[in-house]
Design an enzyme around this catalytic site. Structure first.
Site, short mmCIF file in Angstrom:
data_model
loop_
_atom_site.label_atom_id
_atom_site.label_comp_id
_atom_site.label_asym_id
_atom_site.label_seq_id
_atom_site.Cartn_x
_atom_site.Cartn_y
_atom_site.Cartn_z
N SER A 8 9.94 7.84 10.14
CA SER A 8 9.57 9.20 9.75
C SER A 8 8.08 9.46 9.99
CB SER A 8 9.94 9.46 8.29
OG SER A 8 9.35 8.49 7.44
N TRP A 9 7.21 8.57 9.50
CA TRP A 9 5.78 8.79 9.60
C TRP A 9 5.28 8.61 11.03
CZ3 TRP A 9 2.49 11.81 8.15
CH2 TRP A 9 1.15 11.55 7.90
N LYS A 106 1.24 0.49 5.10
CA LYS A 106 0.79 0.43 3.71
C LYS A 106 1.50 -0.72 2.99
CE LYS A 106 -0.22 5.38 3.51
NZ LYS A 106 -0.04 6.66 2.78
N SER A 139 0.26 11.89 2.18
CA SER A 139 0.79 12.52 3.41
C SER A 139 2.25 12.17 3.64
CB SER A 139 -0.04 12.07 4.61
OG SER A 139 -0.21 10.64 4.59
N LYS A 192 -0.49 1.57 -4.57
CA LYS A 192 0.05 2.80 -5.17
C LYS A 192 1.58 2.80 -5.12
CE LYS A 192 0.95 4.65 -0.96
NZ LYS A 192 2.19 5.26 -0.43
N THR A 249 2.59 9.89 -4.17
CA THR A 249 3.65 8.90 -4.10
C THR A 249 4.34 8.70 -5.44
OG1 THR A 249 2.33 7.76 -2.41
CG2 THR A 249 4.21 6.57 -3.28
N ARG A 256 10.05 7.11 -1.23
CA ARG A 256 11.12 6.12 -1.35
C ARG A 256 10.87 5.20 -2.54
NH1 ARG A 256 10.22 6.20 4.21
NH2 ARG A 256 9.06 4.26 4.25
N ASN A 257 9.60 4.90 -2.80
CA ASN A 257 9.28 4.02 -3.93
C ASN A 257 9.62 4.70 -5.25
OD1 ASN A 257 7.76 1.61 -2.59
ND2 ASN A 257 6.92 3.44 -1.62
N VAL A 280 12.74 1.10 4.55
CA VAL A 280 12.00 0.06 3.84
C VAL A 280 11.35 0.63 2.58
CG1 VAL A 280 10.05 -1.54 3.98
CG2 VAL A 280 11.58 -1.26 5.94
#
Length: 334
Positions: A8-9, A106, A139, A192, A249, A256-257, A280
């Site tokens: 995605s990113w 990240k 972002s 984060k 986030t 997702r986290n 992931v």
């Protein structure tokens, strides 16, 4: 320029660069994904209801992607970063190129606890690259895709490299600031995700705004403690790659986290959550690395420790929260 990683990113950053007039080649190891990107200009597994720029070209041939590129952007999950960087390093040596390397990964490497820039530096010889720049900040890809106003940081020990990235990526909806604190930017980006899992757990258990604000604030304290122990500038953690990335986030359903934590708070097992997510969940792996690192460095990180116990020792989430609240009271500024 080349973009390695079509999740995605990675795909949205490649599209942004194409919008900015750059000649972009997007690499993916998945040939079917490449075919869909080139023919339908879509990436449906990662970004729904979005058309990519016609000028953006995808390829499953890494050499074709990086040949002649003056800038290579790597957007690969942490667990695959070393392998991809190693392949890139060999290609650059073969091609005789020295591109500027940018990464938007990240996390921390398991067992070695290396930051992404350290992994890249070990796999790509200094003779085959210029500086390594970290692109980080609040972002979500989904928001950048719809041109939501976004600000991020380009961090590099060589500010000329950071300024070059700033010029490449900046436009009327995507603003890039520069910073020379690579350590702080990478620790903020990685840690984060742990707090975001905790924020999701809080929500899943039915707690409200007071609890979320407390968790995020004290979580930022832990992020700063560990980063500063490794030489980071404490002021970086009140910037975009610190508190900015933490807020987005730990509060958004796009994370997702956060979604993983929310499901854990509702009683689902970690195995089920990871199997059903489809992408992931960096925070799960980062929690283990950060906890082990904090133990080695004797850095107090009670929130991280509690989330580690939930993820890896199967501790009940409510018991973990009770344990946090019942610790000996202390000064906020300790």
């Amino acid at each position: 320029m080349a973009v390695l990683g079509a999740g995605s990113w990675g795909s949205i950053l490649a599209n942004l660069l194409a919008e900015n007039g750059q000649d972009v080649r997007l690499w993916s190891h998945n040939e079917e994904q490449v075919k869909i990107l080139n023919i339908r200009h879509e990436n449906p597994k990662y970004i729904t209801d979005f058309k990519f720029e016609d000028e953006l070209k995808a390829t499953s041939d890494m050499e074709a992607a990086v040949k002649g590129a003056q800038v290579v952007l790597i957007v690969i999950p942490t667990k695959g970063l070393r392998e991809v960087s190693g392949k890139l390093g060999k290609l650059l040596a073969k091609l005789g190129q020295q591109p500027l390397i940018v990464h938007a990964t990240k996390g921390l490497e398991q067992n070695t606890y290396k930051r992404p820039s350290e992994m890249i530096a070990e796999e790509i010889d200094a003779d085959n690259r210029q500086a390594i720049v970290v692109l980080s900040g609040p972002s979500h890809a989904e928001d950048v895709a719809r041109h939501d106003l976004t600000s991020v940081t380009a961090a590099c020990t060589d500010l000329i490299g950071a300024q070059h990235v700033q010029a490449l990526f900046s436009n009327d909806y995507f603003r890039v600031y520069t910073n020379d604190d690579v350590i702080g930017a990478e620790f903020g980006a990685a840690l984060k995700n742990i707090v975001a899992i905790g924020a999701g757990i809080i929500h899943g258990l039915g707690y409200h705004d007071n609890a979320k604000a407390a968790l995020i604030t004290r979580g930022l304290t832990e992020i700063r403690r560990l980063g500063v122990a490794f030489g980071a500038n404490p002021f970086t953690f009140v910037g975009l790659s610190g508190v900015g990335d933490l807020i987005v986030t730990a509060t958004s359903t796009n994370s997702r986290n956060w979604r993983a934590g929310n499901e854990l708070g509702q009683g689902r097992s970690l195995d089920d959550v990871m199997e059903n997510m489809g992408m992931v969940i960096e925070g799960v792996y980062t929690t283990k690395a950060a906890y082990e690192l904090s133990q080695q460095r004797h850095v107090k990180m009670p929130i991280t420790e509690s989330i580690y116990q939930v993820l890896y020792e199967h501790k009940d989430v409510k018991v973990a929260i009770d344990g946090l609240m019942q610790r000996e009271v202390t000064s906020e500024l300790e």
